[in-house]
Design a protein around this motif. Structure first.
Motif, PDB file in Angstrom:
ATOM      1  N   TRP A 141      -4.086  -6.203  -6.571  1.00 15.58           N
ATOM      2  CA  TRP A 141      -4.039  -7.447  -5.806  1.00 15.58           C
ATOM      3  C   TRP A 141      -4.533  -8.626  -6.633  1.00 15.58           C
ATOM      4  CZ3 TRP A 141      -1.086  -7.417  -1.796  1.00 15.58           C
ATOM      5  CH2 TRP A 141      -0.904  -6.243  -1.074  1.00 15.58           C
TER       6      TRP A 141
ATOM      7  N   ARG B   3      -4.927   0.548  -7.381  1.00 13.86           N
ATOM      8  CA  ARG B   3      -4.334  -0.123  -6.230  1.00 13.86           C
ATOM      9  C   ARG B   3      -5.209  -1.271  -5.737  1.00 13.86           C
ATOM     10  NH1 ARG B   3      -1.681   4.703  -2.492  1.00 13.86           N
ATOM     11  NH2 ARG B   3      -0.169   5.386  -4.055  1.00 13.86           N
ATOM     12  N   LEU B   4      -6.513  -1.132  -5.860  1.00 14.47           N
ATOM     13  CA  LEU B   4      -7.409  -2.226  -5.486  1.00 14.47           C
ATOM     14  C   LEU B   4      -7.233  -3.401  -6.443  1.00 14.47           C
ATOM     15  CD1 LEU B   4     -10.659  -0.159  -4.796  1.00 14.47           C
ATOM     16  CD2 LEU B   4      -9.161  -1.198  -3.076  1.00 14.47           C
TER      17      LEU B   4
ATOM     18  N   ALA C 235     -10.940  -1.198   1.602  1.00 17.70           N
ATOM     19  CA  ALA C 235      -9.863  -1.505   0.664  1.00 17.70           C
ATOM     20  C   ALA C 235      -9.205  -2.841   0.987  1.00 17.70           C
ATOM     21  CB  ALA C 235      -8.817  -0.387   0.688  1.00 17.70           C
ATOM     22  N   ASP C 236      -8.951  -3.101   2.266  1.00 22.65           N
ATOM     23  CA  ASP C 236      -8.294  -4.350   2.657  1.00 22.65           C
ATOM     24  C   ASP C 236      -9.159  -5.556   2.313  1.00 22.65           C
ATOM     25  OD1 ASP C 236      -6.161  -2.922   3.572  1.00 22.65           O
ATOM     26  OD2 ASP C 236      -6.711  -3.045   5.702  1.00 22.65           O
ATOM     27  N   ARG C 237     -10.431  -5.464   2.625  1.00 20.02           N
ATOM     28  CA  ARG C 237     -11.317  -6.608   2.389  1.00 20.02           C
ATOM     29  C   ARG C 237     -11.578  -6.824   0.908  1.00 20.02           C
ATOM     30  NH1 ARG C 237     -15.691  -6.476   7.437  1.00 20.02           N
ATOM     31  NH2 ARG C 237     -14.110  -6.426   9.070  1.00 20.02           N
TER      32      ARG C 237
ATOM     33  N   ARG D  76     -10.064   2.234   4.867  1.00 18.25           N
ATOM     34  CA  ARG D  76      -9.000   1.231   4.881  1.00 18.25           C
ATOM     35  C   ARG D  76      -9.576  -0.177   4.984  1.00 18.25           C
ATOM     36  NH1 ARG D  76      -3.488   1.024   5.921  1.00 18.25           N
ATOM     37  NH2 ARG D  76      -2.847  -1.119   5.454  1.00 18.25           N
ATOM     38  N   ARG D  77     -10.619  -0.321   5.805  1.00 22.21           N
ATOM     39  CA  ARG D  77     -11.232  -1.645   5.950  1.00 22.21           C
ATOM     40  C   ARG D  77     -11.857  -2.100   4.628  1.00 22.21           C
ATOM     41  NH1 ARG D  77     -15.652  -1.627  10.349  1.00 22.21           N
ATOM     42  NH2 ARG D  77     -13.815  -1.135  11.636  1.00 22.21           N
TER      43      ARG D  77
ATOM     44  N   GLY E 124      -9.445  -5.944  -1.439  1.00 22.00           N
ATOM     45  CA  GLY E 124      -8.178  -6.461  -1.964  1.00 22.00           C
ATOM     46  C   GLY E 124      -8.052  -7.956  -1.733  1.00 22.00           C
ATOM     47  N   LEU E 125      -8.475  -8.419  -0.553  1.00 17.69           N
ATOM     48  CA  LEU E 125      -8.459  -9.852  -0.260  1.00 17.69           C
ATOM     49  C   LEU E 125      -9.386 -10.606  -1.206  1.00 17.69           C
ATOM     50  CD1 LEU E 125      -7.585 -12.193   1.620  1.00 17.69           C
ATOM     51  CD2 LEU E 125      -9.556 -11.611   3.065  1.00 17.69           C
TER      52      LEU E 125
ATOM     53  N   SER F 268     -14.035 -15.269   1.553  1.00 17.34           N
ATOM     54  CA  SER F 268     -13.654 -13.853   1.607  1.00 17.34           C
ATOM     55  C   SER F 268     -14.814 -12.931   1.259  1.00 17.34           C
ATOM     56  CB  SER F 268     -12.476 -13.589   0.670  1.00 17.34           C
ATOM     57  OG  SER F 268     -12.840 -13.809  -0.687  1.00 17.34           O
TER      58      SER F 268
END
Length: 395
Positions: free
Chosen positions: A148, A144-145, A19-21, A16-17, A23-24, A186
């Motif tokens: 964003w 999904r990545l 993917a979140d980073r 999850r980390r 995606g940002l 980022s």
């Protein structure tokens, strides 16, 4: 997916980390494109550059795509330093825009922009490679990545369009610079990747795709159709602003095109037509689109024209990828993609450079030239269609 099953034990927290980073980071990278692509030419015009200079400058990224870009991505992959290369290129990009913001002489703007683009254009290919490594390592979904990035492109376009209504066009460079700095920041959050497994690499025993006429037809036809967007990318915002449209309206017009493109990508698994037919439909849509754009339609007409971007860009790309899958051997896929990117860069840069003097002389008449390019690409694909359909599908 097979890729997601390569890792049997994956920490949900790490996944999850990652993917979140990522995606940002994707968001910041494509938000820069969303602010730059429509409004950078407006800034160039605002600081006093004429149409010929603008055409030459806007052609720079396309040139770096087939010259510097392959060298940087190859070095990063050889050294297994994708994350480090992403950080280096994003910080270099932000630094380049800092210097560019203070330039006003055409030749200085050109030189600084060349240096900036040399390290900016590899960012997306490096990010895609990093994302695919994450897909294999953490069992993530690439779509999904990447989503964003598309959403952030729209947000960047609307942001810059709103600012264009409130501030002079000569100040737009600061919005572009701010987004570039966000991308650099980022990149510091990106996680390290596990090392590649032993034996990973491409097969080296295949012949070059350039030796096959069918492959040359595919990349030439697609490059002509996609390069027909050159005048739109370079002069649409300038022309629409001269017609009296607000910056926010211009941003929405661009946004409609991107949304249509996203819809086509989302629906592409349901397409049943042959890939060559998809490319020919994209070419026909481009001929119609640019012929209508040359008439300088008002807002309602432009909205309809922009929706056709899903066909002229999205459908052409979907068809091209389908053709490359069928007609390029699996062990040469990466090489085939490289040749396709190079062909697109060569034709795109030539179209951008040509569009400058044509626009200066004939204004919206430049879109008739773009329509002719798209038509040539469609005719080339039609001529090659029979030979392509007779070739067996690559297992």
């Amino acid at each position: 997916m097979p890729l997601s099953r390569q890792i049997s034990t994956t920490s949900p927290v790490l996944s999850r980390r990652f993917a979140d980073r990522l995606g940002l980071f994707y968001g910041a990278v494509f938000m820069l494109s969303g602010t730059h692509l429509p409004f950078f030419p407006v800034w160039l015009r605002a600081i006093g550059l004429d149409a010929s200079w603008i055409g030459v400058i806007i052609a720079v990224p396309a040139v770096t795509r087939f010259t510097v870009l392959p060298l940087i991505t190859a070095v990063a992959e050889r050294r297994q330093a994708l994350r480090a290369a992403m950080r280096l290129t994003t910080f270099a990009t932000a630094s380049g825009f800092v210097v560019l913001a203070f330039q006003r002489e055409p030749w200085l703007v050109f030189l600084v922009y060349v240096a900036t683009c040399c390290l900016w254009t590899p960012v997306v290919p490096l990010t895609d490679a990093y994302a695919l490594r994450g897909v294999m390592s953490y069992g993530l979904n690439y779509g999904r990545l990447r989503l964003w990035g598309s959403a952030a492109f729209i947000a960047g376009t609307l942001l810059c369009g709103g600012v264009a209504d409130l501030a002079p066009s000569s100040e737009l460079i600061w919005i572009i610079l701010l987004v570039a700095l966000c991308g650099a920041a980022s990149s510091l959050l990106l996680q390290a990747l596990p090392p590649l497994p032993h034996g990973a690499g491409l097969a080296r025993d295949g012949r070059s795709p350039l030796g096959h006429p069918s492959f040359l037809c595919i990349i030439a036809a697609s490059a002509l159709i996609q390069a027909s967007h050159a005048a739109y990318y370079t002069f649409s915002a300038i022309a629409w602003k001269a017609q009296g449209f607000s910056g926010l309206t211009i941003a929405w017009l661009w946004t409609m095109g991107v949304l249509a493109e996203i819809v086509v990508f989302a629906l592409s698994p349901r397409f049943t037509l042959a890939p060559a037919n998809l490319v020919m439909i994209g070419a026909a849509a481009a001929v119609l689109r640019w012929s209508l754009t040359a008439q300088e339609p008002h807002a309602a007409g432009l909205a309809a024209v922009q929706i056709s971007h899903g066909f002229t860009f999205g459908l052409t790309l979907v068809g091209t990828m389908g053709l490359l899958v069928r007609h390029v051997p699996a062990q040469l896929t990466a090489r085939g993609q490289g040749y396709y990117a190079a062909a697109s860069g060569v034709v795109g840069s030539a179209a951008s450079a040509l569009s400058g003097p044509v626009y200066a002389a004939y204004g919206p008449g430049v879109y008739y030239v773009m329509a002719a390019m798209a038509g040539a690409g469609g005719v080339l694909m039609w001529i090659a269609h029979r030979s392509l359909s007779l070739q067996p599908h690559n297992a």
